[in-house]
Write a protein that holds these residues in place. Sequence first.
Motif, PDB file in Angstrom:
ATOM      1  N   MET A   1       0.838  -1.194   0.000  1.00  0.00           N
ATOM      2  CA  MET A   1       0.000   0.000   0.000  1.00  0.00           C
ATOM      3  C   MET A   1       0.877   1.249   0.000  1.00  0.00           C
ATOM      4  N   THR A   2       0.594   2.171  -0.916  1.00  0.00           N
ATOM      5  CA  THR A   2       1.342   3.418  -1.021  1.00  0.00           C
ATOM      6  C   THR A   2       0.529   4.542  -0.404  1.00  0.00           C
ATOM      7  N   HIS A   3       1.117   5.200   0.587  1.00  0.00           N
ATOM      8  CA  HIS A   3       0.425   6.291   1.280  1.00  0.00           C
ATOM      9  C   HIS A   3       0.755   7.623   0.621  1.00  0.00           C
ATOM     10  N   CYS A   4      -0.273   8.450   0.448  1.00  0.00           N
ATOM     11  CA  CYS A   4      -0.089   9.709  -0.243  1.00  0.00           C
ATOM     12  C   CYS A   4      -0.936  10.804   0.380  1.00  0.00           C
ATOM     13  N   ILE A   5      -0.617  12.051   0.034  1.00  0.00           N
ATOM     14  CA  ILE A   5      -1.454  13.186   0.392  1.00  0.00           C
ATOM     15  C   ILE A   5      -1.615  14.070  -0.844  1.00  0.00           C
ATOM     16  N   VAL A   6      -2.650  14.908  -0.821  1.00  0.00           N
ATOM     17  CA  VAL A   6      -2.965  15.803  -1.932  1.00  0.00           C
ATOM     18  C   VAL A   6      -2.941  17.232  -1.409  1.00  0.00           C
ATOM     19  N   VAL A   7      -2.249  18.112  -2.127  1.00  0.00           N
ATOM     20  CA  VAL A   7      -2.164  19.517  -1.728  1.00  0.00           C
ATOM     21  C   VAL A   7      -2.550  20.381  -2.921  1.00  0.00           C
ATOM     22  N   ASP A   8      -3.671  21.110  -2.774  1.00  0.00           N
ATOM     23  CA  ASP A   8      -4.150  21.979  -3.848  1.00  0.00           C
ATOM     24  C   ASP A   8      -5.107  22.985  -3.230  1.00  0.00           C
ATOM     25  N   ASP A   9      -4.952  24.251  -3.555  1.00  0.00           N
ATOM     26  CA  ASP A   9      -5.819  25.274  -2.955  1.00  0.00           C
ATOM     27  C   ASP A   9      -7.205  25.306  -3.594  1.00  0.00           C
ATOM     28  N   GLU A  10      -7.381  24.621  -4.725  1.00  0.00           N
ATOM     29  CA  GLU A  10      -8.695  24.582  -5.381  1.00  0.00           C
ATOM     30  C   GLU A  10      -9.473  23.361  -4.871  1.00  0.00           C
ATOM     31  N   PRO A  11     -10.586  23.563  -4.184  1.00  0.00           N
ATOM     32  CA  PRO A  11     -11.333  22.442  -3.593  1.00  0.00           C
ATOM     33  C   PRO A  11     -11.766  21.387  -4.608  1.00  0.00           C
ATOM     34  N   LEU A  12     -12.259  21.815  -5.772  1.00  0.00           N
ATOM     35  CA  LEU A  12     -12.738  20.845  -6.758  1.00  0.00           C
ATOM     36  C   LEU A  12     -11.591  20.022  -7.336  1.00  0.00           C
ATOM     37  N   ALA A  13     -10.471  20.668  -7.612  1.00  0.00           N
ATOM     38  CA  ALA A  13      -9.308  19.944  -8.127  1.00  0.00           C
ATOM     39  C   ALA A  13      -8.796  18.953  -7.093  1.00  0.00           C
ATOM     40  N   ARG A  14      -8.819  19.361  -5.838  1.00  0.00           N
ATOM     41  CA  ARG A  14      -8.370  18.489  -4.754  1.00  0.00           C
ATOM     42  C   ARG A  14      -9.286  17.279  -4.620  1.00  0.00           C
ATOM     43  N   GLN A  15     -10.576  17.534  -4.678  1.00  0.00           N
ATOM     44  CA  GLN A  15     -11.550  16.440  -4.549  1.00  0.00           C
ATOM     45  C   GLN A  15     -11.443  15.460  -5.714  1.00  0.00           C
ATOM     46  N   LEU A  16     -11.141  15.970  -6.907  1.00  0.00           N
ATOM     47  CA  LEU A  16     -11.021  15.093  -8.079  1.00  0.00           C
ATOM     48  C   LEU A  16      -9.873  14.109  -7.885  1.00  0.00           C
ATOM     49  N   ILE A  17      -8.724  14.590  -7.456  1.00  0.00           N
ATOM     50  CA  ILE A  17      -7.575  13.706  -7.268  1.00  0.00           C
ATOM     51  C   ILE A  17      -7.841  12.700  -6.157  1.00  0.00           C
ATOM     52  N   VAL A  18      -8.485  13.143  -5.099  1.00  0.00           N
ATOM     53  CA  VAL A  18      -8.823  12.212  -4.010  1.00  0.00           C
ATOM     54  C   VAL A  18      -9.769  11.125  -4.517  1.00  0.00           C
ATOM     55  N   SER A  19     -10.717  11.494  -5.370  1.00  0.00           N
ATOM     56  CA  SER A  19     -11.645  10.500  -5.920  1.00  0.00           C
ATOM     57  C   SER A  19     -10.917   9.493  -6.798  1.00  0.00           C
ATOM     58  N   TYR A  20      -9.900   9.942  -7.535  1.00  0.00           N
ATOM     59  CA  TYR A  20      -9.092   9.029  -8.332  1.00  0.00           C
ATOM     60  C   TYR A  20      -8.325   8.062  -7.422  1.00  0.00           C
ATOM     61  N   ILE A  21      -7.764   8.596  -6.368  1.00  0.00           N
ATOM     62  CA  ILE A  21      -7.003   7.759  -5.433  1.00  0.00           C
ATOM     63  C   ILE A  21      -7.892   6.684  -4.824  1.00  0.00           C
ATOM     64  N   ASP A  22      -9.097   7.061  -4.481  1.00  0.00           N
ATOM     65  CA  ASP A  22     -10.024   6.113  -3.840  1.00  0.00           C
ATOM     66  C   ASP A  22     -10.399   4.952  -4.757  1.00  0.00           C
ATOM     67  N   GLN A  23     -10.214   5.113  -6.056  1.00  0.00           N
ATOM     68  CA  GLN A  23     -10.539   4.035  -6.996  1.00  0.00           C
ATOM     69  C   GLN A  23      -9.407   3.028  -7.167  1.00  0.00           C
ATOM     70  N   LEU A  24      -8.246   3.323  -6.579  1.00  0.00           N
ATOM     71  CA  LEU A  24      -7.085   2.460  -6.765  1.00  0.00           C
ATOM     72  C   LEU A  24      -6.745   1.747  -5.464  1.00  0.00           C
ATOM     73  N   PRO A  25      -6.785   0.421  -5.453  1.00  0.00           N
ATOM     74  CA  PRO A  25      -6.567  -0.322  -4.209  1.00  0.00           C
ATOM     75  C   PRO A  25      -5.145  -0.233  -3.657  1.00  0.00           C
ATOM     76  N   ASN A  26      -4.195   0.128  -4.507  1.00  0.00           N
ATOM     77  CA  ASN A  26      -2.804   0.205  -4.044  1.00  0.00           C
ATOM     78  C   ASN A  26      -2.426   1.577  -3.495  1.00  0.00           C
ATOM     79  N   LEU A  27      -3.372   2.529  -3.508  1.00  0.00           N
ATOM     80  CA  LEU A  27      -3.135   3.866  -2.967  1.00  0.00           C
ATOM     81  C   LEU A  27      -4.038   4.120  -1.772  1.00  0.00           C
ATOM     82  N   HIS A  28      -3.502   4.831  -0.791  1.00  0.00           N
ATOM     83  CA  HIS A  28      -4.305   5.243   0.356  1.00  0.00           C
ATOM     84  C   HIS A  28      -4.022   6.709   0.645  1.00  0.00           C
TER      85      HIS A  28
END
Length: 227
Positions: A1-28
């Motif tokens: 499992m690869t642990h990551c964080i997302v940093v972006d001042d735009e809420p929608l852009a941040r939420q999009l990347i988090v949603s992509y991460i949630d679809q991948l079982p090897n990312l948390h």
Amino acid sequence: MTHCIVVDDEPLARQLIVSYIDQLPNLHCLGSYANALDALAALNSHPVEVLFLDIDMPGISGMSFIRSIKHIPKVVFITAHAEFAVEAFELEAADYLVKPVSFDRFLKSVQKITQPTRPEASDTPPASHIFIKVDKRLVKVDFAEIRYIEAMGDYLKIHIAGATMVSYMTIGKMEALLPANRFIRIHRSTIIHADFIQYVEGNYVAVAGAQLAIGLTYKEGMLKRLG
């Protein structure tokens, strides 16, 4: 499992990347943050392997943030500005994504940074010998023939089966040419062939009938090699 964080001042852009991460079982995703200072606190609190980071943010930009931290995880810059790409890769970024980021492009980036690299297979067998300059000749010496090597300034005495050769070479250069799985540096002026060790006693090792001193700074490493 690869642990990551997302940093972006735009809420929608941040939420999009988090949603992509949630679809991948090897990312948390350990968290998403709107600014670099909050992200820094997260990096100091949890081990993070991958940082998805916007560049153009108020306060501290993504570039400045990376330059300010000591232990840098793999960084994927995500930005609307393609002109920062050269600077990003100078900072050894793992990837550079331009908004809007599609899931396919995001997936390629993740595969690039999470799949282990495999060494290329080689059809070339490992070397079994070395050529040593003795007087005006290049003499072929099989590694299996070498018992031990002693330095005398810029010269080496190479003890092989039944003979000794003298060559103009430093011991450091010789060590770099020898297979590390077969030879052990036991002193600043001595290298031995592990196969010919007879016994170790105190600060000495017997090799092919010779009793050789073990340097204090080399002893621990030698004993680890011997198990």
